[in-house]
Design an enzyme around this catalytic site. Structure first.
Site, PDB file in Angstrom:
ATOM      1  N   LYS A 380       0.527  -1.130  -0.357  1.00 31.31           N
ATOM      2  CA  LYS A 380      -0.288   0.676  -0.228  1.00 31.31           C
ATOM      3  C   LYS A 380       1.126   1.336  -0.183  1.00 31.31           C
ATOM      4  O   LYS A 380       1.916   0.623   0.326  1.00 31.31           O
ATOM      5  CB  LYS A 380      -0.911  -0.044   1.266  1.00 31.31           C
ATOM      6  CG  LYS A 380       0.153   0.194   2.802  1.00 31.31           C
ATOM      7  CD  LYS A 380      -0.806   0.280   3.270  1.00 31.31           C
ATOM      8  CE  LYS A 380      -0.466  -0.686   5.174  1.00 31.31           C
ATOM      9  NZ  LYS A 380      -0.904  -0.860   5.866  1.00 31.31           N
ATOM     10  N   TYR A 608      15.338  31.238   4.354  1.00 30.88           N
ATOM     11  CA  TYR A 608      14.392  31.443   4.823  1.00 30.88           C
ATOM     12  C   TYR A 608      14.773  32.079   6.311  1.00 30.88           C
ATOM     13  O   TYR A 608      15.477  30.941   7.064  1.00 30.88           O
ATOM     14  CB  TYR A 608      13.154  31.440   5.286  1.00 30.88           C
ATOM     15  CG  TYR A 608      11.677  30.538   3.271  1.00 30.88           C
ATOM     16  CD1 TYR A 608      11.467  32.053   2.628  1.00 30.88           C
ATOM     17  CD2 TYR A 608      12.073  29.329   2.672  1.00 30.88           C
ATOM     18  CE1 TYR A 608      11.482  31.553   1.680  1.00 30.88           C
ATOM     19  CE2 TYR A 608      11.807  29.296   1.276  1.00 30.88           C
ATOM     20  CZ  TYR A 608      11.270  30.453   1.101  1.00 30.88           C
ATOM     21  OH  TYR A 608      10.521  30.303  -0.513  1.00 30.88           O
ATOM     22  N   MET A 657      10.424  24.147  -0.125  1.00 34.04           N
ATOM     23  CA  MET A 657       9.391  22.810  -0.365  1.00 34.04           C
ATOM     24  C   MET A 657      10.203  22.642  -1.864  1.00 34.04           C
ATOM     25  O   MET A 657      10.010  20.652  -1.678  1.00 34.04           O
ATOM     26  CB  MET A 657       8.324  23.860  -1.517  1.00 34.04           C
ATOM     27  CG  MET A 657       7.549  22.880  -1.905  1.00 34.04           C
ATOM     28  SD  MET A 657       6.054  23.530  -2.900  1.00 34.04           S
ATOM     29  CE  MET A 657       5.079  23.973  -1.108  1.00 34.04           C
TER      30      MET A 657
HETATM   31  C1  LIG Z   1      -0.746  -1.395   6.850  1.00 36.77           C
HETATM   32  C2  LIG Z   1      -1.139  -2.990   7.197  1.00 36.77           C
HETATM   33  C3  LIG Z   1      -0.019  -4.256   7.236  1.00 36.77           C
HETATM   34  C4  LIG Z   1       1.528  -3.553   7.702  1.00 36.77           C
HETATM   35  O1  LIG Z   1       1.230  -3.257   8.406  1.00 36.77           O
HETATM   36  P1  LIG Z   1       3.599  -3.389   8.831  1.00 36.77           P
HETATM   37  O2  LIG Z   1       3.905  -3.067  10.124  1.00 36.77           O
HETATM   38  O3  LIG Z   1       4.153  -2.149   8.349  1.00 36.77           O
HETATM   39  O4  LIG Z   1       3.776  -4.911   8.349  1.00 36.77           O
HETATM   40  C5  LIG Z   1      -1.053  -4.662   7.954  1.00 36.77           C
HETATM   41  N1  LIG Z   1      -1.979  -5.275   7.653  1.00 36.77           N
HETATM   42  C6  LIG Z   1      -2.945  -4.087   7.671  1.00 36.77           C
HETATM   43  C7  LIG Z   1      -4.094  -4.322   8.235  1.00 36.77           C
HETATM   44  C8  LIG Z   1      -2.398  -3.208   7.428  1.00 36.77           C
HETATM   45  O5  LIG Z   1      -2.922  -1.740   7.659  1.00 36.77           O
END
Ligand SMILES: *Cc1c(COP(=O)(O)O)cnc(C)c1O
Length: 717
Positions: A380, A608, A657
């Site tokens: 993800k 800045y 930025m």
């Molecule tokens: C993000 C997520 C994972 C992976 O988590 P890590 O701690 O990065 O291994 C696993 N299960 C769910 C439901 C998640 O949201």
């Protein structure tokens, strides 16, 4: 190095074999052993060399495979490329065709047949065959799937065989010979895009889509067996005297499959220059035959039987050498173009993704799993900033068959890129998207009872995993079944294939955390028993993310573990204790460039608010990365540091930025254009993601997943 998004190219084996294959084609057209031994010549040119064209077709299929994934666009790109080459080749041979009187007996119909099937010059048939074959394979795959397509292509090949090496047999049956009479009024041979090309193109596609099942030794044995069969078959065909043309043998596919497997297993980077060279040899060798003959004739070296000094071998060597020399400029051109394209200066900020580290981590984490339990790679948030497609492809190459993402769009992106297997969306998707979920074969997490109903009512049957809330109180059904967990299982349009939970305390090994975690795992087991006892299943169960996996030995009965951060070779914080020290390797390095160096005198200030105001002479370097690229602004004013020429330099003043300043007073050798390492190794020194995240007041998960789109992901071997 490869630009991001492209599949990691490690097909050097396939590329290298193209040269001998091209030289085999030259052999077919020159007969190198004719004056030595007709028996030996038959063996080489009429049998062995017949492997060359099917090999080229299979390689085309191999590269067509990713095009097939992209749909019509991919097919069109493939066809345009081949047709362009075809067009150029025709232009090259126009003068020879005219000289041979090609256009005298030519009608529009015969011209069309030549362009589509026979090729207007004798070896050029390959190009229209590749295009026609690719279109056939593409359409069949869409309609019939892999098995159906294989059956049809196999059948076409058999029809082709009866018009080729086994043509004599077709004369036995009257309808059959009438059928072939009809075919041969349309084209000269069956070794064309209709009958020969589809099967080998398809073999190439399938090779790319399926990992090997056998060991290298076994493929070697298969190849030897295939070659022996090919020899025997050649002998048989010669005895039968049935051949109209001898391009097609039954044993050819049996040789090509293991040959391709063996060549693919050679882990060498691809050589695009060799690819170009072999194509040039293929296209140009007839021209070289003509040139060699012309030259030899002028010098009086051509014997009566048409060979150089009466030796077919010498003749072959002359043609082969001339062809290779003619191909050389094209190869050099390609080489130079490749170098210009892959030169790194274009990269302002880059995340280097270490492919072997990722493979190592996959191996390590897989070792922790009991049998029957597999890795579900959590990719993800652009694979925690590593590049989701890139990461998922490397995972797939290393045997990972399940992936988890957070959103519908992430899932579709992976599918479009050709990622196979299970893809589970862990987060909320609008329930009215059931059709989209089904179309992309995505599995949706069901986040609660109302969501289950809405998804069920939205019309399309969807594969789902039910989220179980065992104490984290984020997503899911209550573990004890109190809020209609079983009702959800019974919904008609939800195909429940799994059950999962998420642990809230698995990062810590403190007694309280352990108690909570054990309680959560116990509750999850109860929920699973509840559902199974009600007759639903079989269910894929999963509970452990990275820390769960490292701190709690996975129990049997679990189908998956879902590591995210550990896959990328880092933990959330520096110096964390985990139950199983994992021996993981960081996958990502973050680098940028020095754009400008300024010398400051006391009283000068930089950035800045003039936040960097040294009290003694200093040098400050502007670096090509900023907070919009995901480098946290909280690292301003010396809280962050970077590596330049193997030495640490602190961040100077406020991070902007698109840029940041670093104090390089202590690194007098630093120059504009130098590489700056923000995460990763530089010489002896290492800046870990854990350290950077901690300095920024966060965890690596956040730091990495926020790396922006302007950071180019680059895969390094
Ligand atoms: C993000 C997520 C994972 C992976 O988590 P890590 O701690 O990065 O291994 C696993 N299960 C769910 C439901 C998640 O949201």
């Amino acid at each position: 190095m490869n630009a991001s998004g492209k599949s990691p190219a490690q097909y050097g084996g396939l590329d290298l074999f193209r040269i001998p294959a091209a030289l085999l084609v030259v052999a077919v057209h020159t007969g190198p052993l004719l004056t030595v031994s007709s028996q030996a010549n038959y063996l080489i040119t009429d049998i062995l060399a017949r492997l060359a064209v099917p090999f080229f077709l299979a390689v085309s299929g191999f590269f067509l495979a990713s095009g097939v994934q992209k749909g019509w666009r991919g097919l069109r790109r493939f066809c345009c490329k081949v047709l362009l080459l075809y067009g150029i080749s025709i232009l090259v041979y126009l003068p020879l065709m005219a000289r041979n009187g090609y256009f005298r007996g030519c009608t529009p119909l015969s011209l069309a047949a030549d362009l589509v099937f026979n090729g207007p010059f004798y070896h050029l048939w390959y190009f229209p065959a590749a295009v026609l074959g690719a279109v056939i394979v593409f359409l069949l795959l869409r309609r019939l799937g892999e098995r159906g397509t294989l059956a049809v292509c196999g059948l076409l090949y058999l029809v082709g065989l009866l018009g080729d090496s086994y043509y004599g047999l077709s004369a036995v049956l009257a309808p059959l010979s009438a059928f072939y009479g009809l075919l041969f009024s349309c084209f000269d041979y069956t070794r064309n895009g209709l009958f020969l090309a589809p099967l080998f193109l398809l073999l190439g596609v399938l090779l790319r889509e399926h990992p090997p099942r056998l060991a290298g030794r076994q493929y070697c044995a298969l190849l030897c067996g295939g070659l022996a069969l090919l020899m025997a078959e050649g002998e048989l065909v010669a005895q039968l005297g049935s051949a109209r043309h001898d391009s097609m043998y039954l044993a050819l596919p049996l040789c090509i499959w293991p040959l391709m497997r063996l060549l693919c297993s050679v882990k060498l980077n691809s050589f695009s220059a060799i690819r170009t060279a072999s194509t040039a040899v293929y296209v140009l060798h007839p021209l070289c035959i003509v040139a060699v003959r012309g030259g030899a004739k002028a010098l009086g070296l051509l014997s009566q039987d048409g060979f150089l000094l009466g030796s077919s071998l010498l003749h072959y060597l002359a043609v082969a050498t001339a062809s290779l020399l003619a191909a050389l400029p094209f190869a050099l051109w390609r080489q130079r173009r490749g170098r210009v394209q892959s030169s790194p200066p274009a990269l302002r900020a880059r995340a280097e993704i270490d492919r072997s580290a990722l493979a190592h981590n996959i191996g390590r984490l897989t070792k922790l799993l009991p049998s029957g339990c597999e890795l579900m790679a959590v990719v993800k948030a652009n694979a925690y900033g590593h590049g989701d497609v890139l990461t998922a492809r490397v995972c797939m190459e290393n045997g990972v068959k399940a992936f988890a993402v957070a959103t519908l769009a992430e899932g579709i992106r992976l599918r479009r890129a050709g990622i196979k297997g299970e893809i589970l969306i862990l987060g909320w998707t609008p329930p009215e998207q059931s059709r989209t979920l089904a179309r992309w074969r995505l599995t949706q997490a069901v986040v609660g009872p109302a969501y289950a109903r809405a998804l069920n009512d939205s019309g399309c049957r969807v594969k789902v995993h039910l989220a179980i809330d065992t104490g984290m109180h984020r997503l899911g059904f209550s573990w004890d079944g109190g809020d209609s967990l079983l009702t959800a299982c019974g919904l008609k349009r939800l195909r429940v294939t799994g059950l999962f939970t998420h642990l809230a305390f698995s990062e810590s090994l403190a007694p309280d955390a352990v108690r909570h975690t054990q309680e959560q795992l116990g509750r999850f087991r109860q929920a699973a028993e509840l559902v199974t006892a009600a007759g639903y299943g079989p269910l894929a169960l999963h509970a452990l993310s990275s820390y769960g996996l490292l701190n709690y030995p996975p129990q049997s009965g679990m189908a998956y573990a879902r590591p995210g951060i550990a896959l990328y070779g880092v933990l959330s914080r520096p110096d964390e204790q985990v139950g199983t020290p994992p021996d993981l390797r960081p996958v990502l390095s973050l680098r940028a460039k020095i754009a400008r160096i300024h010398a400051l005198s006391p009283g000068d200030c930089a950035g800045y608010d003039g936040a960097f105001a040294p009290s003694s002479p200093a040098r400050v370097a502007a670096v090509t990365i900023g907070y919009a690229d995901g480098y946290p602004r909280s690292l301003s004013n010396g809280r962050g540091r970077v590596l330049i020429r193997g030495k640490f330099a602190p961040v100077a003043g406020l991070i902007c930025m698109d840029q940041l300043l670093v104090d390089v007073t202590g690194i007098p050798e630093a120059r504009e254009g130098d590489t700056v390492t923000l995460i990763g190794r530089d010489g002896e020194q290492v800046l870990t993601a854990e350290e950077v995240a901690q300095a920024a007041g966060t965890i690596t998960n956040e730091l990495l997943s926020r790396l922006g789109e302007r950071v180019t992901r680059v895969l390094i071997p």
